[in-house]
Design a protein around this motif. Sequence first.
Motif, mmCIF file in Angstrom:
data_model
loop_
_atom_site.group_PDB
_atom_site.id
_atom_site.type_symbol
_atom_site.label_atom_id
_atom_site.label_comp_id
_atom_site.label_asym_id
_atom_site.label_seq_id
_atom_site.Cartn_x
_atom_site.Cartn_y
_atom_site.Cartn_z
ATOM 1 N N CYS A 61 17.367 12.112 37.075
ATOM 2 C CA CYS A 61 16.343 12.381 36.248
ATOM 3 C C CYS A 61 15.037 11.785 36.732
ATOM 4 O O CYS A 61 14.254 11.303 35.960
ATOM 5 N N GLY A 62 15.061 11.547 38.529
ATOM 6 C CA GLY A 62 13.554 11.038 38.524
ATOM 7 C C GLY A 62 13.036 9.663 38.755
ATOM 8 O O GLY A 62 12.074 8.671 39.153
ATOM 9 N N LEU A 63 14.733 8.842 38.357
ATOM 10 C CA LEU A 63 14.009 6.944 37.692
ATOM 11 C C LEU A 63 14.500 6.198 39.038
ATOM 12 O O LEU A 63 15.480 6.450 39.936
ATOM 13 N N SER A 89 23.895 17.389 37.510
ATOM 14 C CA SER A 89 22.387 17.358 37.427
ATOM 15 C C SER A 89 21.860 18.657 36.698
ATOM 16 O O SER A 89 20.425 18.800 37.181
ATOM 17 N N ASP A 90 22.318 19.196 35.708
ATOM 18 C CA ASP A 90 21.565 20.083 35.017
ATOM 19 C C ASP A 90 21.826 18.930 33.662
ATOM 20 O O ASP A 90 20.499 19.565 32.963
ATOM 21 N N PHE A 123 24.461 14.687 45.790
ATOM 22 C CA PHE A 123 25.766 13.858 45.322
ATOM 23 C C PHE A 123 26.753 15.002 44.456
ATOM 24 O O PHE A 123 26.120 14.834 43.070
ATOM 25 N N SER A 124 27.979 15.388 44.949
ATOM 26 C CA SER A 124 28.370 16.785 44.172
ATOM 27 C C SER A 124 29.884 16.733 43.861
ATOM 28 O O SER A 124 30.450 15.987 44.280
ATOM 29 N N VAL A 174 25.733 5.238 37.284
ATOM 30 C CA VAL A 174 24.377 5.490 36.216
ATOM 31 C C VAL A 174 23.768 5.269 37.367
ATOM 32 O O VAL A 174 22.261 6.543 37.197
ATOM 33 N N MET A 175 23.284 4.644 38.534
ATOM 34 C CA MET A 175 22.449 4.860 39.281
ATOM 35 C C MET A 175 22.185 6.360 40.126
ATOM 36 O O MET A 175 21.119 7.015 39.825
ATOM 37 N N ILE A 176 23.373 6.639 40.242
ATOM 38 C CA ILE A 176 22.691 9.129 40.203
ATOM 39 C C ILE A 176 22.514 9.441 39.744
ATOM 40 O O ILE A 176 21.325 10.024 40.430
#
Length: 337
Positions: free
Chosen positions: A265-267, A164-165, A315-316, A258-260
Amino acid sequence: MKIAIVTDAWHPQTNGVVTTLSKTVEGLRKKGHTVEIIHPGLFRTVPCPTYPDIRLALFPFRNVARLLDAYAPNAIHLPTEGPLGFTGRHYCEKRKIPFTTTFTTKWPDYIQVRFGISVHLTYKLIRWFHRPATRTMVATPSLKRDLEEKGLKNLVFWGRGVDSDLFKPRSKDAIDAFRPIGMYMGRVAVEKNIEAFLNVKAPGTKVVIGDGPAMQSLREKYPAVRFLGKKTGEDLAIHLAAADVFVFPSLTDTFGIVMIEAMACGLPIAAYPVAGPNDVVIHGETGWLDKDLNIAFEKALEMSPERCRQHALQFSWEKSIDQFEANLAPIPTAPHP
């Protein structure tokens, strides 16, 4: 713990399996484990039929046995049903030691799309491969149900994560194009059903990031589409975040990391209501799932980017790595020839 992962999928390949394994290995080493990767780059290889960029190990058994004997692992994991996966299975069966596997790719469906071979036949091989495993790891509940219906046993969950970074909302300036921008990111191949996205009747611009055997033919057939080729790291994340909707047209993926990454990214996601999207996307909140991809695209534009990001953060990789570690099957004593 000394962990051996015998895999046909590894760098320089770029796909969800390699991403998952890379993050898992990195996390396991941070936790103090020693991890040995036995991969195609250690052997003589031949190109995979229809995928020349994927190399397959040629006659690897003797060297795999030598490497595993020398390493003496406490656990062995086989994440792929390729030459190295089959070799690792033979090694463990011959020495009567436990091992674990992962079902990551619906090869039977891919093979049917490419060669017309019945999934009934190829799933027999899949069942045979995974049958002796102590546990077979799967990514989602729907995949678990599907595989149980096909006769696979001892299925356990191994989730996925997101960086997420790296994948986060950013400026949209990286892509200067008429909006909305719909994006596909991944392998450019027939089994990914990319043409379903390219045929969507929607205003704006379609963008494809990735490479693969269908790239040239799709470039020629869809000249209005922007094909940006393979991207990695920060460059990939910047371009992904510049889109407005992420379109996932695949009907055969088992998850879809790729969906996550896109949601982080806000998509919002536009996809079919099938395994993968059904487990990853919250319909009506972080995307839209519909049998008509035109409708899914249009409705996805109404979703909240903030809600997409919020959902993706659940999702971690840390949780994923803990699950993998707990699923392993320790070898009572080190394997001997």
